[in-house]
Scaffold this active site. Structure first.
Site, mmCIF file in Angstrom:
data_model
loop_
_atom_site.group_PDB
_atom_site.id
_atom_site.type_symbol
_atom_site.label_atom_id
_atom_site.label_comp_id
_atom_site.label_asym_id
_atom_site.label_seq_id
_atom_site.Cartn_x
_atom_site.Cartn_y
_atom_site.Cartn_z
ATOM 1 N N GLU A 141 -0.683 -5.383 5.954
ATOM 2 C CA GLU A 141 0.654 -5.421 5.334
ATOM 3 C C GLU A 141 1.557 -6.401 6.083
ATOM 4 O O GLU A 141 2.310 -7.166 5.464
ATOM 5 C CB GLU A 141 1.278 -4.020 5.348
ATOM 6 C CG GLU A 141 0.587 -3.046 4.411
ATOM 7 C CD GLU A 141 1.120 -1.626 4.503
ATOM 8 O OE1 GLU A 141 1.168 -0.941 3.480
ATOM 9 O OE2 GLU A 141 1.484 -1.188 5.600
ATOM 10 N N THR A 194 0.845 -1.196 0.000
ATOM 11 C CA THR A 194 0.000 0.000 0.000
ATOM 12 C C THR A 194 0.883 1.249 0.000
ATOM 13 O O THR A 194 1.980 1.221 0.562
ATOM 14 C CB THR A 194 -0.885 -0.025 1.264
ATOM 15 O OG1 THR A 194 -1.688 -1.200 1.210
ATOM 16 C CG2 THR A 194 -1.786 1.197 1.355
ATOM 17 N N LYS A 236 6.079 1.129 9.435
ATOM 18 C CA LYS A 236 5.071 1.215 8.383
ATOM 19 C C LYS A 236 3.741 1.664 8.997
ATOM 20 O O LYS A 236 3.616 1.716 10.204
ATOM 21 C CB LYS A 236 4.889 -0.152 7.700
ATOM 22 C CG LYS A 236 6.062 -0.509 6.802
ATOM 23 C CD LYS A 236 5.858 -1.816 6.029
ATOM 24 C CE LYS A 236 4.574 -1.944 5.280
ATOM 25 N NZ LYS A 236 4.296 -0.835 4.321
HETATM 26 C C1 5RP Z 1 0.908 2.141 4.361
HETATM 27 C C2 5RP Z 1 2.388 2.043 4.410
HETATM 28 C C3 5RP Z 1 3.135 2.608 3.241
HETATM 29 O O1 5RP Z 1 3.819 1.572 2.609
HETATM 30 C C4 5RP Z 1 4.075 3.662 3.736
HETATM 31 O O2 5RP Z 1 3.305 4.677 4.404
HETATM 32 C C5 5RP Z 1 4.891 4.306 2.605
HETATM 33 O O3 5RP Z 1 4.051 5.004 1.745
HETATM 34 P P1 5RP Z 1 4.590 5.825 0.504
HETATM 35 O O4 5RP Z 1 5.175 4.857 -0.457
HETATM 36 O O5 5RP Z 1 3.363 6.528 -0.021
HETATM 37 O O6 5RP Z 1 5.616 6.811 1.008
HETATM 38 O O7 5RP Z 1 2.985 1.532 5.316
HETATM 39 O O8 5RP Z 1 0.324 1.698 5.560
#
Ligand code: 5RP
Length: 236
Positions: free
Chosen positions: A112, A33, A103
């Site tokens: 995740e 995500t 995360k």
């Molecule tokens: C979602 C996550 C995402 O992988 C994390 O926030 C990184 O996001 P981005 O690639 O938009 O910087 O842990 O729950």
């Protein structure tokens, strides 16, 4: 090469593409995500469309991931229908030198962690701004909590030295509600000296579903960087 383009977007795009290139035909793929993984999902779809990649199935880690997978033509499956996940691709908010992660910036860390932990190979895709010497230095730790337990969990976290804040919605009044119907506390700690211990301690508080510390889960970390105006991807 990056003139006129947002460098962070370019780094995310390139690292997402590099991860998608490591997926082999016939694989079951954990679909992470976030904005970086979104590029990986897009490139997986393009590889499928071109015929270069065949017969993959995705296991989404969020509503967002399943929407993107459908948009880019990636067939989906569930954990009930498969024996194993061959490879998972997911982003992170912080990565330390031991490949431990924070995360949950997208409130999806519970699903995740389930999917990423089940993968034979878990590839983390980040831009260079996510690298830290110690977890918790730039990003508060997300903790998913059952709504009825928010107040006692906040007190328990405070007694551990954390400063919890209920995550509030953007363009939505009130708190963020996760895909599971729960709430998220973003917790600031002065220092996270022992991520493995804190991960367990937090998950032991009644009412906590999962926290965003991923200790010993990542196998490969791909980092998107801009060097001398050129976008490069390196492996940690
Ligand atoms: C979602 C996550 C995402 O992988 C994390 O926030 C990184 O996001 P981005 O690639 O938009 O910087 O842990 O729950």
């Amino acid at each position: 090469m990056t003139a006129g383009l947002d460098p962070v977007k370019v780094m995310k795009q390139e690292v997402g593409k590099a991860a998608a290139e490591r997926v082999k035909s016939g694989s079951i793929v954990g679909l992470g995500t976030g904005s970086t993984t979104a590029f990986a999902i897009q490139f997986l779809g393009e590889r499928l469309k071109s015929g270069e990649l065949m017969d993959i199935k995705g296991v989404p880690t969020s509503f967002q991931a399943s929407v993107l997978a459908k948009k880019y033509g990636i067939p989906l499956t569930t954990l009930d229908e498969i024996d194993k996940i061959d490879i998972a691709i997911d982003g992170a908010d912080e990565v330390d030198p031991q490949k431990n992660l924070i995360k949950g910036g997208g409130a999806a860390h519970t699903r995740e962690k389930i999917v990423d932990s089940l993968a034979d190979v878990f590839i983390v895709v980040v831009d260079s701004s996510k690298l830290v010497d110690r977890l918790g230095s730039t990003f508060p730790l997300p903790v998913e909590v059952l709504p009825l337990a928010v107040t006692p969990v906040m007190k328990a976290i405070e007694s551990l030295g954390g400063k919890p804040e209920l995550r509030m919605g953007v363009k939505k009044d009130g708190p963020v509600i996760t895909d599971q119907g729960n709430m998220v506390l973003d917790v600031t700690f002065d220092a996270i000296d022992n991520p493995a211990e804190l991960e367990k301690t937090l998950n032991n508080i009644p009412g906590v579903l999962e926290n965003g510390l991923f200790v010993g889960v990542a196998n490969i970390v791909l980092i998107g960087e801009i060097k001398d105006g050129q976008s490069i991807v390196r492996e940690m």
